[in-house]
Design an enzyme around this catalytic site. Structure first.
Site, PDB file in Angstrom:
ATOM      1  N   GLU A  77      32.268  13.268  32.785  1.00 38.67           N
ATOM      2  CA  GLU A  77      31.456  13.974  31.806  1.00 38.67           C
ATOM      3  C   GLU A  77      31.042  15.242  32.242  1.00 38.67           C
ATOM      4  O   GLU A  77      29.722  15.558  32.138  1.00 38.67           O
ATOM      5  CB  GLU A  77      30.187  12.993  31.271  1.00 38.67           C
ATOM      6  N   ASP A 114      19.298  15.796  11.762  1.00 38.08           N
ATOM      7  CA  ASP A 114      18.651  15.385  10.578  1.00 38.08           C
ATOM      8  C   ASP A 114      17.188  14.682  10.915  1.00 38.08           C
ATOM      9  O   ASP A 114      16.114  15.041  10.684  1.00 38.08           O
ATOM     10  CB  ASP A 114      19.241  14.421   9.819  1.00 38.08           C
ATOM     11  N   ASP A 146      14.171   8.898   7.957  1.00 34.88           N
ATOM     12  CA  ASP A 146      14.934   9.241   6.329  1.00 34.88           C
ATOM     13  C   ASP A 146      14.399   8.338   5.483  1.00 34.88           C
ATOM     14  O   ASP A 146      14.366   7.021   5.441  1.00 34.88           O
ATOM     15  CB  ASP A 146      16.202   8.747   6.732  1.00 34.88           C
ATOM     16  N   ASP A 183      16.609   8.860  12.063  1.00 36.24           N
ATOM     17  CA  ASP A 183      17.818   9.033  11.132  1.00 36.24           C
ATOM     18  C   ASP A 183      18.530   7.686  11.405  1.00 36.24           C
ATOM     19  O   ASP A 183      19.182   7.122  12.337  1.00 36.24           O
ATOM     20  CB  ASP A 183      18.816  10.050  11.194  1.00 36.24           C
TER      21      ASP A 183
END
Length: 412
Positions: A134, A395, A317, A262
């Site tokens: 990674e 979000d 949310d 979210d």
């Protein structure tokens, strides 16, 4: 000792012949998901440690504690797959793999503890090989250079020193592109691989990519074809990855903590983000995250408790009021709904754009989303709305920031 004869080609598969044979200083593989880059590297490492009795290896990730469920587990799988597991000892404390007949080792380190790398020594033989898994998470090229410079010195005839980097190419702005892909260098072997070279995938795995190609060409370009993420039209260009001590920052009188959530489940991950905001300096410090699919509400509650944020105000949310009520029932009392309304996404984005954003390196998924969250376009024309992708933490980010505006500004 009884001999075991295996067909190496059948174990490794196709598509990595040149990678396997390369002995240049830098061996770099960018690829889409499911492209065998990590499984091939682990098998190469197990095989070559056994082939070269004086060689040792080092495996590096950005954060040390991510090794156990990734590189360490993959190397155990590789030893099993090559039918030599009985010749290896995998220790958890310290985290390392030892080839029993000779005592050679594969060591694991994290860039979050640089002293553990620069002071590394091996008991027998030479430290020949380093694998950066990674590698996209290594945002600072200087961190790579320090390790590169430490892998020096003569090795016996027939041996070689090599650094291998494997990663998903989330952003074309990353230093890896300029360093290893934009110019020819005889010391560099650089390739791009895709899921199409992985004959071990099932039909259901391939269907995921085919569906992605139809429904989400931009994501398919990166995760399917292994192309660089296009950085043009980023929604947020006011951010950077930076090491910081969030506990010290939180002591400042002008700093406020904010948390956003979210919801997701089957197709989308649940995304939880943790921020420190210095209103006076107009700075945001993103210091923690969680990003996982298939989380039930009791799992989310347990995650929040485990991280120690039970008593914090969390803006979630509002599309799932039942989930918010259940989180309260499961012991997260201060979770509350975000407010929705017209143009709330744009308003939230414009509010965040007023700040300088610092992201802690451990927040890997936040970095990926920030690197790929762009304005949508139609026929080459940029639209005044972001794409509906790479936006789960984004979000949650907007929800978390909501409480800074008074009255609470509208979110969606």
């Amino acid at each position: 000792m009884a001999e075991t004869i295996i067909n190496l080609k059948q174990k490794i598969g196709k598509g990595y012949g040149s990678f396997w044979r390369s002995k240049v200083r830098y061996r770099v593989v960018k690829g889409g998901r499911g492209s065998k880059k990590s499984t091939t590297t682990t098998q190469w490492m197990i095989y070559n440690i056994m082939k070269y009795p004086l060689a040792n290896a080092l495996v590096i990730r950005r954060v040390f504690n991510t090794h156990k469920d990734s590189t360490y587990a993959q190397l155990k799988w590789a030893a099993n797959n090559l039918e030599v597991y009985h010749l290896w000892y995998f220790s958890k404390s310290p985290l390392e793999a030892t080839y029993i007949p000779t005592g050679q080792k594969i060591l694991f380190r994290g860039l979050d503890d640089p002293m553990s790398i620069t002071s590394i020594t091996v008991e027998k033989g030479y430290l020949c090989w380093v694998w950066f898994e990674e590698a996209f998470q290594i945002m600072n090229e200087e961190d790579f250079n320090k390790i590169d410079m430490s892998i020096r010195g003569e090795v016996p005839k027939g041996y070689f020193k090599q650094l291998t980097l494997t990663f998903n190419p989330w952003s074309e702005k990353h230093w890896l592109k300029k360093r290893f892909f934009d110019k020819k260098d005889d010391d560099v072997f650089a390739i791009t691989t895709t899921y199409k070279c992985n004959e071990f995938l099932g039909n259901d795995d391939r269907e995921i990519f085919e569906k992605m190609q139809r429904n989400n060409p931009r994501r398919y370009s990166i995760e399917g074809k292994g192309n660089w993420g296009i950085a043009e039209g980023l929604v947020y260009d006011n951010w950077e990855v930076k090491e910081f001590d969030y506990k010290e920052i939180s002591k400042k009188a002008t700093v406020k903590s904010c948390f956003g959530l979210d919801f997701g489940y089957t197709n989308d991950p649940t995304a939880f983000i943790c921020l420190l905001i210095n209103e006076e300096a107009k700075e945001i410090y993103i210091f923690d995250e969680h990003y996982q699919k298939a989380m039930k509400n009791n799992d989310i509650a347990n995650m929040i408790k485990y991280k120690g944020y039970t008593k914090e105000k969390i803006i979630a949310d509002s599309a799932e009021p039942k989930s918010i009520d259940e989180l309260k029932m499961f012991g997260i009392p201060r979770v509350q709904s975000a407010v929705k309304g017209k143009d709330s996404i744009l308003n939230g984005i414009q509010f965040i754009q007023q700040y300088k954003i610092y992201v802690h390196p451990k927040c890997e998924n936040t970095v990926i989303e920030l690197s790929n969250y762009v304005w949508d376009n139609k026929d080459g024309q940029i639209l005044n709305k972001p794409i509906d992708d790479y936006n789960h933490l984004m979000d949650a980010f907007r929800y978390a920031m909501e409480q800074l505006k008074k009255p609470r500004f509208i979110m969606k």
